[in-house]
Design a protein around this motif. Structure first.
Motif, PDB file in Angstrom:
ATOM      1  N   PRO A 286     -36.520 -50.146  36.322  1.00 57.45           N
ATOM      2  CA  PRO A 286     -36.378 -50.409  34.884  1.00 57.45           C
ATOM      3  C   PRO A 286     -34.998 -50.921  34.503  1.00 57.45           C
ATOM      4  CG  PRO A 286     -37.471 -48.307  35.273  1.00 57.45           C
ATOM      5  CD  PRO A 286     -36.949 -48.760  36.594  1.00 57.45           C
ATOM      6  N   GLN A 287     -33.964 -50.440  35.199  1.00 57.37           N
ATOM      7  CA  GLN A 287     -32.592 -50.884  34.945  1.00 57.37           C
ATOM      8  C   GLN A 287     -32.151 -51.807  36.080  1.00 57.37           C
ATOM      9  OE1 GLN A 287     -33.469 -47.535  34.956  1.00 57.37           O
ATOM     10  NE2 GLN A 287     -33.673 -47.418  32.743  1.00 57.37           N
TER      11      GLN A 287
ATOM     12  N   HIS B  64     -35.403 -51.866  30.676  1.00 55.39           N
ATOM     13  CA  HIS B  64     -34.692 -50.635  30.333  1.00 55.39           C
ATOM     14  C   HIS B  64     -34.808 -50.248  28.862  1.00 55.39           C
ATOM     15  CE1 HIS B  64     -31.718 -53.577  28.953  1.00 55.39           C
ATOM     16  NE2 HIS B  64     -31.170 -52.593  28.262  1.00 55.39           N
ATOM     17  N   ASP B  65     -35.058 -51.227  27.982  1.00 57.88           N
ATOM     18  CA  ASP B  65     -35.138 -50.940  26.551  1.00 57.88           C
ATOM     19  C   ASP B  65     -36.491 -51.312  25.965  1.00 57.88           C
ATOM     20  OD1 ASP B  65     -34.888 -53.669  26.833  1.00 57.88           O
ATOM     21  OD2 ASP B  65     -33.266 -53.898  25.361  1.00 57.88           O
TER      22      ASP B  65
ATOM     23  N   TYR C 186     -41.952 -48.652  27.480  1.00 54.48           N
ATOM     24  CA  TYR C 186     -41.300 -47.794  28.472  1.00 54.48           C
ATOM     25  C   TYR C 186     -40.694 -46.561  27.822  1.00 54.48           C
ATOM     26  CZ  TYR C 186     -37.316 -46.610  31.607  1.00 54.48           C
ATOM     27  OH  TYR C 186     -36.381 -45.981  32.386  1.00 54.48           O
ATOM     28  N   ILE C 187     -39.969 -46.761  26.744  1.00 56.58           N
ATOM     29  CA  ILE C 187     -39.331 -45.634  26.053  1.00 56.58           C
ATOM     30  C   ILE C 187     -40.391 -44.677  25.508  1.00 56.58           C
ATOM     31  CG2 ILE C 187     -37.831 -44.967  24.144  1.00 56.58           C
ATOM     32  CD1 ILE C 187     -36.397 -46.394  26.468  1.00 56.58           C
TER      33      ILE C 187
ATOM     34  N   GLN D  95     -27.117 -50.320  30.922  1.00 55.03           N
ATOM     35  CA  GLN D  95     -28.557 -50.232  30.682  1.00 55.03           C
ATOM     36  C   GLN D  95     -29.046 -48.785  30.753  1.00 55.03           C
ATOM     37  OE1 GLN D  95     -30.706 -53.019  33.126  1.00 55.03           O
ATOM     38  NE2 GLN D  95     -29.901 -54.788  32.036  1.00 55.03           N
ATOM     39  N   CYS D  96     -28.470 -48.000  31.654  1.00 60.33           N
ATOM     40  CA  CYS D  96     -28.825 -46.578  31.714  1.00 60.33           C
ATOM     41  C   CYS D  96     -28.456 -45.878  30.414  1.00 60.33           C
ATOM     42  CB  CYS D  96     -28.124 -45.898  32.895  1.00 60.33           C
ATOM     43  SG  CYS D  96     -28.703 -46.416  34.528  1.00 60.33           S
TER      44      CYS D  96
ATOM     45  N   THR E 297     -28.200 -47.237  27.504  1.00 54.40           N
ATOM     46  CA  THR E 297     -29.106 -47.694  26.456  1.00 54.40           C
ATOM     47  C   THR E 297     -30.443 -46.971  26.529  1.00 54.40           C
ATOM     48  OG1 THR E 297     -28.087 -49.894  26.356  1.00 54.40           O
ATOM     49  CG2 THR E 297     -30.337 -49.699  25.530  1.00 54.40           C
ATOM     50  N   THR E 298     -30.975 -46.819  27.739  1.00 56.77           N
ATOM     51  CA  THR E 298     -32.241 -46.103  27.906  1.00 56.77           C
ATOM     52  C   THR E 298     -32.144 -44.687  27.347  1.00 56.77           C
ATOM     53  OG1 THR E 298     -32.866 -47.374  29.880  1.00 56.77           O
ATOM     54  CG2 THR E 298     -33.893 -45.211  29.599  1.00 56.77           C
TER      55      THR E 298
ATOM     56  N   PRO F  82     -35.424 -41.167  34.655  1.00 59.56           N
ATOM     57  CA  PRO F  82     -36.038 -42.346  34.035  1.00 59.56           C
ATOM     58  C   PRO F  82     -35.915 -43.629  34.849  1.00 59.56           C
ATOM     59  CG  PRO F  82     -34.615 -41.155  32.490  1.00 59.56           C
ATOM     60  CD  PRO F  82     -34.304 -40.649  33.849  1.00 59.56           C
TER      61      PRO F  82
END
Length: 332
Positions: A136-137, A170-171, A175-176, A218-219, A221-222, A275
């Motif tokens: 994801p990232q 990642h965003d 996914y979130i 990115q981590c 941000t997730t 995640p």
């Protein structure tokens, strides 16, 4: 859903696993993994002798014991292989409305290889192929090295398919939402309410980020988006990084040190979610589920839970399907 000419291949690719837990299997797997220039950016003249003469003499035994603790004995394979195969099968079912699409899976290290499965897709008539690194990232040591071997495989082909590589997610709202729902449902099923939840990501050396790798950002941000979705504060959901290797400085805070510090501070109930992993593997099942659980309890903690990754759950498959459909825009 009509295609725009020819068959379309979708190749999902995860990190990989050894074929067995014995010394030779572990040495072969670790040798391939730790020889990757994307993973270890140390000068070859220094790294290769150290790897072959020292690390590969001792680490295979230790890693083999760790894999033994999580090995899928029914299928005689690592859990990551079992789960990735299931993800590919369910993704194929999700594309039953697009008969031109063929879904397959591969591993960056070990088997089945990216080159082997790309060749199989081309032999099946795929004129276009989407490669999906299952991260994801984005990190050069994960996403980029998958793309490297995919393009290397094309170099050997006279007739090359058109090739796309999937961007990170990642965003992505799907996914979130899937992560948040998974966390809430798993915590609700526990016999305790965690005081703190750690969001633990695989670490990378700080030097890689300084060179321009977007992974750390990115981590963050997730985790920020997860907090917003869950309605949690920074004290409730904390970001950490696990699985460091060697003496270099890696992204901090470190998961193991945070687990130890929380226990010593008086936290009795702790859960960890990972995640950045789309499937449970050695780093989630053994490193977090065994090593960090033991560390927490040895330092005064009581209740510990390593939450399952999305794997091939309905939520996890919704994420993969959304990513693939996004990346196939214009081809389908």
């Amino acid at each position: 859903m009509a295609d725009k000419g020819g068959r379309i291949g979708v190749l999902i690719v995860n990190l990989g696993s050894p074929e067995g837990t014995d010394y030779r299997s572990m040495r072969r797997y670790l040798g391939e993994f730790l020889s990757d220039r994307r993973v270890i950016e140390v000068p070859r003249w220094f790294w290769l002798p150290l790897l072959n003469l020292v690390i590969l003499s001792t680490r295979p035994q230790r890693s083999g014991r760790a894999y033994e603790a999580i090995w899928n004995r029914e299928r005689n394979e690592a859990p990551l292989v079992t789960i990735t195969r299931a993800q590919a099968a369910k993704l194929a079912e999700a594309f039953a409305d697009a008969p031109a699409v063929i879904v397959d899976w591969a591993m960056r290290y070990g088997r089945p290889s990216v080159a082997e499965r790309l060749g199989r897709l081309v032999a099946a008539g795929c004129e276009r192929v989407l490669v999906v690194p299952l991260y994801p990232q984005y990190a050069a040591a994960t996403t980029a090295t998958v793309n490297d071997v995919a393009f290397d495989a094309l170099k050997a082909m006279r007739r090359q398919p058109a090739l796309r590589t999937a961007a990170d997610w990642h965003d992505d709202p799907v996914y979130i939402a899937a992560l948040a729902a998974s966390i809430e449902s798993q915590i609700a099923a526990l016999g305790f309410e965690p005081e703190v939840v750690l969001a633990s990501f695989h670490g990378v050396p700080v030097e890689y980020v300084e060179k321009g790798d977007p992974y750390a950002a990115q981590c963050r941000t997730t985790v920020r988006l997860l907090r917003e979705r869950l309605g949690w504060g920074e004290d409730r959901l904390q970001l950490t990084f696990q699985s460091r290797f060697g003496r270099a400085e890696w992204l901090q805070p470190y998961t193991d040190r945070t687990v130890e510090a929380l226990a010593r501070r008086g936290v009795k109930r702790l859960a960890v979610v990972m995640p950045g992993f789309v499937a449970d593997c050695l780093e989630t099942l053994e490193e977090i589920g065994v090593e960090n659980a033991t560390l927490f309890r040895e330092n005064g903690g009581r209740d510990f839970a390593a939450l399952a990754c999305l794997n091939d759950s309905a939520g996890g498959m919704a994420v993969l399907e959304a990513v693939v459909r996004r990346e196939l825009a214009g081809w389908l």
